[in-house]
Scaffold this motif. Structure first.
Motif, PDB file in Angstrom:
ATOM      1  N   GLY A   1     -24.277  30.716 -39.846  1.00 31.18           N
ATOM      2  CA  GLY A   1     -23.326  30.852 -38.746  1.00 31.18           C
ATOM      3  C   GLY A   1     -23.817  30.100 -37.522  1.00 31.18           C
ATOM      4  N   PRO A   2     -23.080  30.155 -36.411  1.00 34.38           N
ATOM      5  CA  PRO A   2     -23.492  29.432 -35.204  1.00 34.38           C
ATOM      6  C   PRO A   2     -24.771  30.017 -34.611  1.00 34.38           C
ATOM      7  CG  PRO A   2     -21.184  30.148 -35.084  1.00 34.38           C
ATOM      8  CD  PRO A   2     -21.803  30.873 -36.227  1.00 34.38           C
ATOM      9  N   PRO A   3     -25.554  29.206 -33.914  1.00 35.62           N
ATOM     10  CA  PRO A   3     -26.700  29.750 -33.182  1.00 35.62           C
ATOM     11  C   PRO A   3     -26.229  30.793 -32.168  1.00 35.62           C
ATOM     12  CG  PRO A   3     -26.765  27.343 -33.224  1.00 35.62           C
ATOM     13  CD  PRO A   3     -25.428  27.745 -33.753  1.00 35.62           C
TER      14      PRO A   3
ATOM     15  N   LEU B   1     -22.686  31.343 -29.369  1.00 36.56           N
ATOM     16  CA  LEU B   1     -21.777  32.474 -29.190  1.00 36.56           C
ATOM     17  C   LEU B   1     -21.861  33.022 -27.778  1.00 36.56           C
ATOM     18  CD1 LEU B   1     -22.392  34.288 -32.605  1.00 36.56           C
ATOM     19  CD2 LEU B   1     -20.554  32.705 -32.006  1.00 36.56           C
ATOM     20  N   GLU B   2     -23.072  33.080 -27.237  1.00 36.94           N
ATOM     21  CA  GLU B   2     -23.236  33.557 -25.861  1.00 36.94           C
ATOM     22  C   GLU B   2     -22.568  32.608 -24.867  1.00 36.94           C
ATOM     23  OE1 GLU B   2     -27.439  33.828 -25.536  1.00 36.94           O
ATOM     24  OE2 GLU B   2     -27.603  35.694 -26.690  1.00 36.94           O
ATOM     25  N   ALA B   3     -22.735  31.305 -25.084  1.00 39.71           N
ATOM     26  CA  ALA B   3     -22.134  30.321 -24.184  1.00 39.71           C
ATOM     27  C   ALA B   3     -20.612  30.377 -24.234  1.00 39.71           C
ATOM     28  CB  ALA B   3     -22.629  28.921 -24.542  1.00 39.71           C
ATOM     29  N   LEU B   4     -20.064  30.609 -25.405  1.00 41.83           N
ATOM     30  CA  LEU B   4     -18.610  30.699 -25.532  1.00 41.83           C
ATOM     31  C   LEU B   4     -18.080  31.934 -24.805  1.00 41.83           C
ATOM     32  CD1 LEU B   4     -18.119  29.598 -29.252  1.00 41.83           C
ATOM     33  CD2 LEU B   4     -17.338  28.377 -27.220  1.00 41.83           C
ATOM     34  N   GLN B   5     -18.785  33.053 -24.950  1.00 39.68           N
ATOM     35  CA  GLN B   5     -18.361  34.264 -24.244  1.00 39.68           C
ATOM     36  C   GLN B   5     -18.386  34.058 -22.734  1.00 39.68           C
ATOM     37  OE1 GLN B   5     -20.809  37.542 -25.769  1.00 39.68           O
ATOM     38  NE2 GLN B   5     -18.961  38.433 -26.617  1.00 39.68           N
ATOM     39  N   GLN B   6     -19.462  33.463 -22.260  1.00 44.21           N
ATOM     40  CA  GLN B   6     -19.612  33.249 -20.824  1.00 44.21           C
ATOM     41  C   GLN B   6     -18.648  32.182 -20.303  1.00 44.21           C
ATOM     42  OE1 GLN B   6     -23.744  32.277 -20.351  1.00 44.21           O
ATOM     43  NE2 GLN B   6     -24.450  34.257 -21.169  1.00 44.21           N
TER      44      GLN B   6
ATOM     45  N   ARG C   1     -28.835  22.637 -27.130  1.00 41.74           N
ATOM     46  CA  ARG C   1     -29.887  23.365 -26.418  1.00 41.74           C
ATOM     47  C   ARG C   1     -30.483  24.489 -27.266  1.00 41.74           C
ATOM     48  NH1 ARG C   1     -26.103  23.184 -21.662  1.00 41.74           N
ATOM     49  NH2 ARG C   1     -26.944  21.648 -20.190  1.00 41.74           N
ATOM     50  N   SER C   2     -29.917  24.730 -28.443  1.00 41.13           N
ATOM     51  CA  SER C   2     -30.374  25.847 -29.277  1.00 41.13           C
ATOM     52  C   SER C   2     -31.821  25.627 -29.713  1.00 41.13           C
ATOM     53  CB  SER C   2     -29.475  26.019 -30.494  1.00 41.13           C
ATOM     54  OG  SER C   2     -29.485  24.858 -31.308  1.00 41.13           O
ATOM     55  N   ARG C   3     -32.465  26.695 -30.050  1.00 40.29           N
ATOM     56  CA  ARG C   3     -33.883  26.645 -30.359  1.00 40.29           C
ATOM     57  C   ARG C   3     -34.141  25.906 -31.672  1.00 40.29           C
ATOM     58  NH1 ARG C   3     -35.370  32.946 -28.835  1.00 40.29           N
ATOM     59  NH2 ARG C   3     -34.726  32.818 -26.645  1.00 40.29           N
ATOM     60  N   GLU C   4     -35.303  25.292 -31.738  1.00 36.48           N
ATOM     61  CA  GLU C   4     -35.669  24.467 -32.888  1.00 36.48           C
ATOM     62  C   GLU C   4     -35.718  25.279 -34.170  1.00 36.48           C
ATOM     63  OE1 GLU C   4     -39.367  21.524 -34.221  1.00 36.48           O
ATOM     64  OE2 GLU C   4     -39.157  22.199 -32.144  1.00 36.48           O
ATOM     65  N   HIS C   5     -36.030  26.579 -34.055  1.00 34.44           N
ATOM     66  CA  HIS C   5     -36.164  27.375 -35.278  1.00 34.44           C
ATOM     67  C   HIS C   5     -34.833  27.512 -36.016  1.00 34.44           C
ATOM     68  CE1 HIS C   5     -34.208  31.086 -33.894  1.00 34.44           C
ATOM     69  NE2 HIS C   5     -34.880  30.982 -32.764  1.00 34.44           N
TER      70      HIS C   5
ATOM     71  N   ALA D   1     -24.598  13.485 -22.123  1.00 37.82           N
ATOM     72  CA  ALA D   1     -25.930  13.397 -21.531  1.00 37.82           C
ATOM     73  C   ALA D   1     -26.979  14.000 -22.454  1.00 37.82           C
ATOM     74  CB  ALA D   1     -25.945  14.094 -20.170  1.00 37.82           C
ATOM     75  N   LEU D   2     -26.666  15.150 -23.049  1.00 37.37           N
ATOM     76  CA  LEU D   2     -27.600  15.780 -23.979  1.00 37.37           C
ATOM     77  C   LEU D   2     -27.764  14.968 -25.250  1.00 37.37           C
ATOM     78  CD1 LEU D   2     -26.488  19.512 -23.562  1.00 37.37           C
ATOM     79  CD2 LEU D   2     -28.594  18.463 -22.727  1.00 37.37           C
ATOM     80  N   LEU D   3     -26.668  14.421 -25.764  1.00 39.26           N
ATOM     81  CA  LEU D   3     -26.758  13.568 -26.954  1.00 39.26           C
ATOM     82  C   LEU D   3     -27.592  12.328 -26.677  1.00 39.26           C
ATOM     83  CD1 LEU D   3     -23.144  13.576 -28.480  1.00 39.26           C
ATOM     84  CD2 LEU D   3     -25.227  14.456 -29.551  1.00 39.26           C
ATOM     85  N   SER D   4     -27.363  11.731 -25.515  1.00 38.65           N
ATOM     86  CA  SER D   4     -28.104  10.525 -25.147  1.00 38.65           C
ATOM     87  C   SER D   4     -29.605  10.786 -25.138  1.00 38.65           C
ATOM     88  CB  SER D   4     -27.642  10.042 -23.766  1.00 38.65           C
ATOM     89  OG  SER D   4     -28.416   8.949 -23.319  1.00 38.65           O
TER      90      SER D   4
END
Length: 411
Positions: free
Chosen positions: A54-56, A60-65, A279-283, A83-86
């Protein structure tokens, strides 16, 4: 019980729809529900290749906010996401085009470059040829060989490139999940420069492969002015309902694509999710790849023990051929009655009536698939039709239809 959806050809693009694939793709649980009964949400869907984790949680937190953002228009320049992709990809923002899924990126390439002849390597993602025809291009193709795990020999691809203006290449390819070695990609990129052909490499599933094993031209993109790479956020980050993808390439191609894009085609919530994904964690990436690798190996071994012939792919799905007298259609029917949805691949050019594709999911879901498949294959009387006749003639009819009408000339 709802009336049976007949197998038929869609005249707009020449594809055989099969029992379930009436829109030419997996993941159509609504059609499955109308075919087999029950609720769409209750099907265990192995026909769409989505991350089983499922999504990181950050997404889900970012979508809620960010729900309040629906009151505003989304950024038409996709600047935060770019900018993040770059930063992640090591390319400039002028080399990035953000799309409403990878499919829009494909459409924008065709709209912007207006190729007269488009090449495909079959079996491959059906949207390559479908979109090309929708935009008025003639489609030519070459076919992979079973002994090469359904890849085409590089020299055959080069021969095709000499005859087309643009070539689509899956990496890893769908439905077989196999990568071309990076040396072959460099060879094809040089051929693209030589023949003035645009080489579009579709890397929608490459994130499911360990970084050390990924065969990609992304680090060397600036060496090749005729290469465009497409990637998807939908599958690895499990956000298919939001639709988000991107393309990277030379600034001149990206500018041409931007000029053809409908303003606000990428919605605000998709952009919020995309930024959170990056921005999600590497794990999350490590856990996904670890689970997919382990479960894919286990599924391959189990499918082979059931008598299936399996293509050893590297992605989050498995191409297999069910044992005779079963066909893709009859196994799909039998599993569908058990609430399990799989992808028939009998309509892919070059494949056979027994070819199916299974997504790789979590252990519990995979066990349910294997239990259901074993039950089906052990009981030839499971269907109210003979398993061999459920799809009788479909592969032969499809191959003839593909080559004689809109499927493209075979080279």
């Amino acid at each position: 019980m709802p009336s049976i959806i007949k197998r038929t050809y869609r005249e707009d693009d020449g594809r055989m729809t099969g029992y379930i694939e009436v829109f030419g793709h997996g993941g159509d649980v609504e059609t499955a529900a109308s075919r087999f009964g029950g609720r769409a949400a209750d099907f265990l869907d192995f026909s769409a290749n989505i991350n089983p984790l499922g999504p990181p949680k950050e997404v889900l937190e970012a979508l809620q906010q960010g729900l309040h953002s629906v009151l505003r228009y989304p950024d038409p320049g996709h600047r935060g996401f770019k900018a993040l992709l770059s930063e992640r990809l090591g390319v400039t923002q002028e080399q990035i085009s953000v799309g409403n899924g990878a499919a829009e990126s494909m459409a924008l390439i065709l709209l912007a470059l207006a190729p007269r002849k488009v090449g495909t390597v079959e079996p491959g993602f059906s949207e390559y040829r479908a979109l090309a025809r929708q935009f008025g291009a003639e489609v030519l193709h070459t076919e992979g060989l079973e002994e090469l795990n359904w890849q085409a020999a590089p020299e055959r691809i080069e021969q095709l490139m000499e005859k087309v203006d643009l070539l689509f290449l899956g990496q890893p390819n769908n439905p077989n999940g196999v990568q071309y070695p990076v040396e072959v990609l460099h060879r094809l990129a040089r051929k693209a420069e030589e023949t003035d052909t645009v080489l579009v490499i579709d890397e929608a599933f490459i994130d499911f492969i360990s970084p050390s094993l990924r065969q990609t031209l992304a680090p060397d993109l600036n060496k090749y002015s005729h290469v465009i790479i497409i990637r998807s956020m939908t599958k690895f980050y499990a956000i298919p309902g939001l639709r988000l993808g991107y393309a990277i390439g030379s600034a001149r191609y990206i500018q041409a694509m931007t000029e053809k894009q409908v303003t606000w085609s990428v919605n605000g919530l998709a952009l919020i999710a995309g930024e959170a994904c990056l921005r999600s964690r590497e794990h999350f990436e490590q856990d996904t790849i670890s689970q997919i690798t382990h479960e894919r190996t286990r599924l391959i071994q189990a499918l082979e023990s059931c008598g299936c012939s399996v293509t050893p792919g590297e992605a989050n799905f498995i191409l297999a051929r069910v044992p005779e007298p079963w066909t893709a259609a009859s196994v799909q029917e039998a599993l569908g009655r058990r609430g399990i949805l799989i992808r028939s691949c009998a309509m892919y050019p070059g494949l056979e009536a027994g070819h199916v594709r299974f997504a790789v999911k979590g252990a519990e879901a995979n066990d349910r698939l294997l239990d259901g498949l074993r039950s089906v294959l052990e009981r030839s009387g499971d269907l109210d039709v003979n398993p061999a006749s459920a799809d009788q003639g479909s592969q032969q009819d499809h191959t003839q239809h593909f080559e004689k009408t809109k499927g493209g000339k075979r080279l």
